[in-house]
Design a protein around this motif. Structure first.
Motif, PDB file in Angstrom:
ATOM      1  N   LEU A   1     114.314  29.113  37.975  1.00  0.00           N
ATOM      2  CA  LEU A   1     115.281  30.061  38.352  1.00  0.00           C
ATOM      3  C   LEU A   1     115.532  31.193  37.608  1.00  0.00           C
ATOM      4  CD1 LEU A   1     118.096  27.155  38.681  1.00  0.00           C
ATOM      5  CD2 LEU A   1     116.760  28.106  40.487  1.00  0.00           C
ATOM      6  N   THR A   2     114.602  31.446  36.914  1.00  0.00           N
ATOM      7  CA  THR A   2     114.629  32.767  35.941  1.00  0.00           C
ATOM      8  C   THR A   2     114.471  34.020  36.887  1.00  0.00           C
ATOM      9  OG1 THR A   2     112.134  32.285  35.263  1.00  0.00           O
ATOM     10  CG2 THR A   2     113.854  31.342  33.911  1.00  0.00           C
ATOM     11  N   ILE A   3     114.594  35.056  36.440  1.00  0.00           N
ATOM     12  CA  ILE A   3     114.283  36.301  37.310  1.00  0.00           C
ATOM     13  C   ILE A   3     112.794  36.645  37.478  1.00  0.00           C
ATOM     14  CG2 ILE A   3     114.784  38.810  37.213  1.00  0.00           C
ATOM     15  CD1 ILE A   3     117.703  38.285  35.756  1.00  0.00           C
ATOM     16  N   ASP A   4     112.177  36.481  36.186  1.00  0.00           N
ATOM     17  CA  ASP A   4     110.583  36.905  36.270  1.00  0.00           C
ATOM     18  C   ASP A   4     109.867  35.572  36.399  1.00  0.00           C
ATOM     19  OD1 ASP A   4     108.169  37.971  36.024  1.00  0.00           O
ATOM     20  OD2 ASP A   4     108.471  38.622  33.999  1.00  0.00           O
ATOM     21  N   THR A   5     110.027  34.947  37.348  1.00  0.00           N
ATOM     22  CA  THR A   5     109.178  33.747  37.852  1.00  0.00           C
ATOM     23  C   THR A   5     107.503  33.608  37.370  1.00  0.00           C
ATOM     24  OG1 THR A   5     108.869  33.985  40.162  1.00  0.00           O
ATOM     25  CG2 THR A   5     110.712  32.709  39.116  1.00  0.00           C
ATOM     26  N   HIS A   6     107.399  34.847  37.724  1.00  0.00           N
ATOM     27  CA  HIS A   6     105.590  35.042  37.395  1.00  0.00           C
ATOM     28  C   HIS A   6     105.325  35.471  36.118  1.00  0.00           C
ATOM     29  CE1 HIS A   6     104.369  34.602  41.404  1.00  0.00           C
ATOM     30  NE2 HIS A   6     105.308  35.448  41.899  1.00  0.00           N
ATOM     31  N   GLY A   7     106.197  35.795  35.151  1.00  0.00           N
ATOM     32  CA  GLY A   7     105.993  36.192  33.853  1.00  0.00           C
ATOM     33  C   GLY A   7     105.412  37.581  33.757  1.00  0.00           C
ATOM     34  N   LYS A   8     105.634  38.429  34.703  1.00  0.00           N
ATOM     35  CA  LYS A   8     104.969  39.850  34.483  1.00  0.00           C
ATOM     36  C   LYS A   8     105.490  40.485  33.380  1.00  0.00           C
ATOM     37  CE  LYS A   8     102.382  38.961  38.057  1.00  0.00           C
ATOM     38  NZ  LYS A   8     100.816  38.541  37.731  1.00  0.00           N
ATOM     39  N   SER A   9     106.998  40.452  33.081  1.00  0.00           N
ATOM     40  CA  SER A   9     107.504  41.100  32.024  1.00  0.00           C
ATOM     41  C   SER A   9     106.940  40.683  30.689  1.00  0.00           C
ATOM     42  CB  SER A   9     108.897  41.228  32.242  1.00  0.00           C
ATOM     43  OG  SER A   9     109.237  39.924  31.893  1.00  0.00           O
ATOM     44  N   LEU A  10     106.276  39.595  30.633  1.00  0.00           N
ATOM     45  CA  LEU A  10     105.998  38.954  29.286  1.00  0.00           C
ATOM     46  C   LEU A  10     104.938  39.786  28.760  1.00  0.00           C
ATOM     47  CD1 LEU A  10     106.687  35.333  29.903  1.00  0.00           C
ATOM     48  CD2 LEU A  10     108.009  37.103  28.937  1.00  0.00           C
ATOM     49  N   SER A  11     103.979  40.470  29.769  1.00  0.00           N
ATOM     50  CA  SER A  11     102.916  41.396  28.945  1.00  0.00           C
ATOM     51  C   SER A  11     103.827  42.467  28.148  1.00  0.00           C
ATOM     52  CB  SER A  11     102.124  41.982  30.157  1.00  0.00           C
ATOM     53  OG  SER A  11     102.939  42.794  30.965  1.00  0.00           O
ATOM     54  N   TYR A  12     104.924  42.838  28.601  1.00  0.00           N
ATOM     55  CA  TYR A  12     105.456  44.085  28.006  1.00  0.00           C
ATOM     56  C   TYR A  12     106.129  43.294  26.388  1.00  0.00           C
ATOM     57  CZ  TYR A  12     104.890  46.672  31.870  1.00  0.00           C
ATOM     58  OH  TYR A  12     104.252  47.484  32.911  1.00  0.00           O
ATOM     59  N   ALA A  13     106.564  42.153  26.523  1.00  0.00           N
ATOM     60  CA  ALA A  13     107.220  41.321  25.462  1.00  0.00           C
ATOM     61  C   ALA A  13     105.964  41.186  24.493  1.00  0.00           C
ATOM     62  CB  ALA A  13     107.714  39.971  25.857  1.00  0.00           C
ATOM     63  N   LEU A  14     104.663  41.048  24.844  1.00  0.00           N
ATOM     64  CA  LEU A  14     103.664  40.873  23.892  1.00  0.00           C
ATOM     65  C   LEU A  14     103.518  42.271  23.059  1.00  0.00           C
ATOM     66  CD1 LEU A  14     101.211  39.494  22.514  1.00  0.00           C
ATOM     67  CD2 LEU A  14      99.873  40.204  24.676  1.00  0.00           C
ATOM     68  N   LEU A  15     103.661  43.151  24.101  1.00  0.00           N
ATOM     69  CA  LEU A  15     103.015  44.626  23.453  1.00  0.00           C
ATOM     70  C   LEU A  15     104.286  45.059  22.453  1.00  0.00           C
ATOM     71  CD1 LEU A  15     102.008  46.512  26.775  1.00  0.00           C
ATOM     72  CD2 LEU A  15     100.592  45.448  24.513  1.00  0.00           C
ATOM     73  N   GLU A  16     105.359  44.346  22.444  1.00  0.00           N
ATOM     74  CA  GLU A  16     106.419  44.744  21.434  1.00  0.00           C
ATOM     75  C   GLU A  16     106.077  44.278  20.022  1.00  0.00           C
ATOM     76  OE1 GLU A  16     109.461  46.402  21.243  1.00  0.00           O
ATOM     77  OE2 GLU A  16     108.863  47.224  22.975  1.00  0.00           O
ATOM     78  N   MET A  17     105.052  43.352  19.903  1.00  0.00           N
ATOM     79  CA  MET A  17     104.714  42.892  18.599  1.00  0.00           C
ATOM     80  C   MET A  17     104.166  43.921  17.528  1.00  0.00           C
ATOM     81  SD  MET A  17     102.128  40.017  18.237  1.00  0.00           S
ATOM     82  CE  MET A  17     101.192  39.929  16.953  1.00  0.00           C
ATOM     83  N   TRP A  18     104.637  43.644  16.326  1.00  0.00           N
ATOM     84  CA  TRP A  18     104.186  44.585  15.287  1.00  0.00           C
ATOM     85  C   TRP A  18     102.845  44.175  14.580  1.00  0.00           C
ATOM     86  CZ3 TRP A  18     106.471  49.092  14.181  1.00  0.00           C
ATOM     87  CH2 TRP A  18     107.763  49.195  14.633  1.00  0.00           C
ATOM     88  N   ILE A  19     102.067  44.924  14.092  1.00  0.00           N
ATOM     89  CA  ILE A  19     100.982  44.522  13.561  1.00  0.00           C
ATOM     90  C   ILE A  19     100.544  45.548  12.450  1.00  0.00           C
ATOM     91  CG2 ILE A  19      99.697  43.459  15.343  1.00  0.00           C
ATOM     92  CD1 ILE A  19      97.850  45.967  15.510  1.00  0.00           C
ATOM     93  N   ASP A  20      99.771  45.262  11.324  1.00  0.00           N
ATOM     94  CA  ASP A  20      99.504  46.091  10.647  1.00  0.00           C
ATOM     95  C   ASP A  20      97.966  46.794  10.591  1.00  0.00           C
ATOM     96  OD1 ASP A  20     101.449  45.549   8.418  1.00  0.00           O
ATOM     97  OD2 ASP A  20     100.586  43.722   8.332  1.00  0.00           O
ATOM     98  N   VAL A  21      98.068  48.171  10.325  1.00  0.00           N
ATOM     99  CA  VAL A  21      96.765  48.829  10.586  1.00  0.00           C
ATOM    100  C   VAL A  21      96.666  49.558   9.218  1.00  0.00           C
ATOM    101  CG1 VAL A  21      97.035  49.115  12.891  1.00  0.00           C
ATOM    102  CG2 VAL A  21      98.006  50.893  11.670  1.00  0.00           C
TER     103      VAL A  21
END
Length: 103
Positions: free
Chosen positions: A83-103
């Motif tokens: 019953l979620t708005i994004d049943t396919h999880g397409k917006s979760l690719s953007y959630a992943l891109l919000e992750m911080w990393i060290d460079v």
């Protein structure tokens, strides 16, 4: 220095039932090693802990170059039952891109 993944990579999402797949593809192939070293299954699990209830498996695709994450129990039951708005999880690719990393 810390950066967000969206500064050096893009992502695509796919789904099958309650399983989400996330790809992580660097804009420049030279950044693949940084992604490989920094974006582990554990790091993604910590970042998406409120979303993914099951295991996360990472696959390395050095010839592309890309990483793929298969996330179990990530779509609250899947497209036909969620019953979620994004049943396919397409917006979760953007959630992943919000992750911080060290460079």
């Amino acid at each position: 220095m810390k950066i967000k993944l969206y500064d050096i990579a893009h992502s695509r999402a796919g789904d099958k039932g309650n399983t989400l797949t996330l790809s992580l593809i660097p804009y420049k192939s030279d950044d693949y090693a940084t992604l490989r070293d920094q974006v582990t299954s554990e790091a993604v699990r910590n970042h998406l802990q409120a979303i993914v209830a099951g295991d996360i498996t990472r696959y390395e695709l050095p010839n592309l170059p890309a990483l793929q994450f298969v996330c179990q129990q990530a779509l609250t039951g899947g497209v036909t039952t969620s019953l979620t708005i994004d049943t396919h999880g397409k917006s979760l690719s953007y959630a992943l891109l919000e992750m911080w990393i060290d460079v």
